[in-house]
Design a protein around this motif. Structure first.
Motif, PDB file in Angstrom:
ATOM      1  N   ARG A   1      63.304  25.166  31.497  1.00  0.00           N
ATOM      2  CA  ARG A   1      63.980  26.274  30.824  1.00  0.00           C
ATOM      3  C   ARG A   1      64.945  25.722  29.770  1.00  0.00           C
ATOM      4  O   ARG A   1      65.307  24.542  29.819  1.00  0.00           O
ATOM      5  N   PRO A   2      65.381  26.577  28.836  1.00  0.00           N
ATOM      6  CA  PRO A   2      66.331  26.108  27.813  1.00  0.00           C
ATOM      7  C   PRO A   2      67.638  25.563  28.388  1.00  0.00           C
ATOM      8  O   PRO A   2      68.258  24.681  27.795  1.00  0.00           O
ATOM      9  N   ASP A   3      68.063  26.067  29.560  1.00  0.00           N
ATOM     10  CA  ASP A   3      69.322  25.574  30.139  1.00  0.00           C
ATOM     11  C   ASP A   3      69.142  24.267  30.911  1.00  0.00           C
ATOM     12  O   ASP A   3      70.108  23.707  31.418  1.00  0.00           O
ATOM     13  N   GLY A   4      67.894  23.771  31.031  1.00  0.00           N
ATOM     14  CA  GLY A   4      67.648  22.488  31.685  1.00  0.00           C
ATOM     15  C   GLY A   4      67.066  22.598  33.076  1.00  0.00           C
ATOM     16  O   GLY A   4      66.605  21.604  33.629  1.00  0.00           O
ATOM     17  N   SER A   5      67.080  23.788  33.690  1.00  0.00           N
ATOM     18  CA  SER A   5      66.506  23.931  35.033  1.00  0.00           C
ATOM     19  C   SER A   5      64.977  23.944  34.938  1.00  0.00           C
ATOM     20  O   SER A   5      64.402  24.188  33.884  1.00  0.00           O
ATOM     21  N   VAL A   6      64.307  23.700  36.061  1.00  0.00           N
ATOM     22  CA  VAL A   6      62.852  23.583  36.087  1.00  0.00           C
ATOM     23  C   VAL A   6      62.246  24.794  36.785  1.00  0.00           C
ATOM     24  O   VAL A   6      62.688  25.207  37.863  1.00  0.00           O
ATOM     25  N   ARG A   7      61.207  25.377  36.160  1.00  0.00           N
ATOM     26  CA  ARG A   7      60.446  26.456  36.796  1.00  0.00           C
ATOM     27  C   ARG A   7      59.439  25.831  37.746  1.00  0.00           C
ATOM     28  O   ARG A   7      58.841  24.803  37.438  1.00  0.00           O
ATOM     29  N   LYS A   8      59.190  26.470  38.886  1.00  0.00           N
ATOM     30  CA  LYS A   8      58.213  25.960  39.845  1.00  0.00           C
ATOM     31  C   LYS A   8      56.801  26.231  39.337  1.00  0.00           C
ATOM     32  O   LYS A   8      56.566  27.144  38.549  1.00  0.00           O
ATOM     33  N   GLN A   9      55.860  25.424  39.816  1.00  0.00           N
ATOM     34  CA  GLN A   9      54.451  25.616  39.506  1.00  0.00           C
ATOM     35  C   GLN A   9      53.962  26.855  40.256  1.00  0.00           C
ATOM     36  O   GLN A   9      54.237  27.018  41.439  1.00  0.00           O
ATOM     37  N   LEU A  10      53.197  27.736  39.580  1.00  0.00           N
ATOM     38  CA  LEU A  10      52.688  28.960  40.201  1.00  0.00           C
ATOM     39  C   LEU A  10      51.182  28.855  40.394  1.00  0.00           C
ATOM     40  O   LEU A  10      50.459  28.469  39.477  1.00  0.00           O
ATOM     41  N   LYS A  11      50.707  29.204  41.609  1.00  0.00           N
ATOM     42  CA  LYS A  11      49.279  29.235  41.870  1.00  0.00           C
ATOM     43  C   LYS A  11      48.730  30.576  41.421  1.00  0.00           C
ATOM     44  O   LYS A  11      49.366  31.625  41.599  1.00  0.00           O
ATOM     45  N   ILE A  12      47.519  30.571  40.877  1.00  0.00           N
ATOM     46  CA  ILE A  12      46.857  31.789  40.432  1.00  0.00           C
ATOM     47  C   ILE A  12      45.697  32.062  41.392  1.00  0.00           C
ATOM     48  O   ILE A  12      44.917  31.157  41.710  1.00  0.00           O
ATOM     49  N   ARG A  13      45.586  33.315  41.859  1.00  0.00           N
ATOM     50  CA  ARG A  13      44.506  33.687  42.775  1.00  0.00           C
ATOM     51  C   ARG A  13      43.145  33.457  42.120  1.00  0.00           C
ATOM     52  O   ARG A  13      42.982  33.679  40.918  1.00  0.00           O
ATOM     53  N   PRO A  14      42.138  33.041  42.899  1.00  0.00           N
ATOM     54  CA  PRO A  14      40.790  32.882  42.339  1.00  0.00           C
ATOM     55  C   PRO A  14      40.261  34.236  41.864  1.00  0.00           C
ATOM     56  O   PRO A  14      40.415  35.257  42.543  1.00  0.00           O
ATOM     57  N   GLY A  15      39.674  34.255  40.648  1.00  0.00           N
ATOM     58  CA  GLY A  15      39.105  35.490  40.108  1.00  0.00           C
ATOM     59  C   GLY A  15      40.090  36.301  39.293  1.00  0.00           C
ATOM     60  O   GLY A  15      39.689  37.252  38.611  1.00  0.00           O
ATOM     61  N   PHE A  16      41.383  36.015  39.347  1.00  0.00           N
ATOM     62  CA  PHE A  16      42.374  36.790  38.600  1.00  0.00           C
ATOM     63  C   PHE A  16      42.377  36.325  37.138  1.00  0.00           C
ATOM     64  O   PHE A  16      42.391  35.130  36.846  1.00  0.00           O
ATOM     65  N   THR A  17      42.363  37.306  36.239  1.00  0.00           N
ATOM     66  CA  THR A  17      42.468  37.018  34.808  1.00  0.00           C
ATOM     67  C   THR A  17      43.618  37.834  34.255  1.00  0.00           C
ATOM     68  O   THR A  17      43.575  39.074  34.293  1.00  0.00           O
ATOM     69  N   PRO A  18      44.657  37.206  33.739  1.00  0.00           N
ATOM     70  CA  PRO A  18      45.775  37.964  33.185  1.00  0.00           C
ATOM     71  C   PRO A  18      45.356  38.715  31.920  1.00  0.00           C
ATOM     72  O   PRO A  18      44.357  38.386  31.284  1.00  0.00           O
ATOM     73  N   GLN A  19      46.124  39.724  31.568  1.00  0.00           N
ATOM     74  CA  GLN A  19      45.787  40.599  30.441  1.00  0.00           C
ATOM     75  C   GLN A  19      45.660  39.805  29.128  1.00  0.00           C
ATOM     76  O   GLN A  19      44.832  40.141  28.288  1.00  0.00           O
ATOM     77  N   GLU A  20      46.472  38.764  28.953  1.00  0.00           N
ATOM     78  CA  GLU A  20      46.412  37.991  27.703  1.00  0.00           C
ATOM     79  C   GLU A  20      45.090  37.254  27.535  1.00  0.00           C
ATOM     80  O   GLU A  20      44.659  36.977  26.429  1.00  0.00           O
ATOM     81  N   ASP A  21      44.448  36.909  28.666  1.00  0.00           N
ATOM     82  CA  ASP A  21      43.212  36.146  28.607  1.00  0.00           C
ATOM     83  C   ASP A  21      41.966  37.027  28.575  1.00  0.00           C
ATOM     84  O   ASP A  21      40.857  36.514  28.425  1.00  0.00           O
TER      85      ASP A  21
END
Length: 164
Positions: free
Chosen positions: A31-51
């Motif tokens: 993040r811009p403040d220096g903290s770290v975002r955790k890795q997120l798992k994506i369910r099999p078969g899920f396609t986000p709206q952007e994709d």
């Protein structure tokens, strides 16, 4: 099975394949403040709206694949140089310009021929010229520097010592 790439390609939504587990994940980021975002798992078969891609039927997809470039006309080929010159007659101005060009070329050729006269007798090198006079145009422009008697004597001595 081949190994996955070290730096996997991300989709528009930022989803990539984890090289160790081969699962689809959103990798951890900072993040811009220096903290770290955790890795997120994506369910099999899920396609986000952007994709999600725009739906194209089979006929539409085939038409897109066979689509010609913009401005292209079916069956048209650009004319070659010989076709353009024979297919269109010359205008009056073009004819005048061509005649002028031919006339200039002819005058240049005549001037070049007049500049180098043909000798009648090749045995006689003087050809009516005075001895010691410059023979070429370059020599006429830049006459040789005046020589002193010492340099002339040294050249004469060298020539006398020369053996054939």
């Amino acid at each position: 099975m081949s190994l996955p790439p070290i730096d996997p390609k991300k989709s528009v939504a930022g989803i990539a394949v984890d090289p160790q587990t081969l699962e689809r994940v959103v990798p951890e980021s900072r993040r811009p403040d220096g903290s770290v975002r955790k890795q997120l798992k994506i369910r099999p078969g899920f396609t986000p709206q952007e994709d999600v891609q725009r739906f194209r039927g089979t006929r539409q997809a085939q038409a897109d694949a066979n689509k010609l470039p913009k401005g292209h006309i079916i069956g048209w080929a650009p004319p070659t140089a010989s076709e353009t010159s024979t297919s269109k007659p010359m205008s009056k101005g073009a004819k005048k310009n061509a005649k002028r060009k031919e006339k200039k070329e002819k005058e240049r050729a005549e001037a070049a021929a007049a500049a180098t006269p043909v000798r009648d007798n090749w045995e006689d090198d003087s050809d009516g010229e005075q001895p010691g006079a410059p023979t070429t145009a370059e020599e006429k422009k830049d006459p040789p520097p005046a020589t002193t008697s010492e340099s002339t004597d040294s050249v004469t001595n060298k020539l006398e010592k020369l053996t054939i």
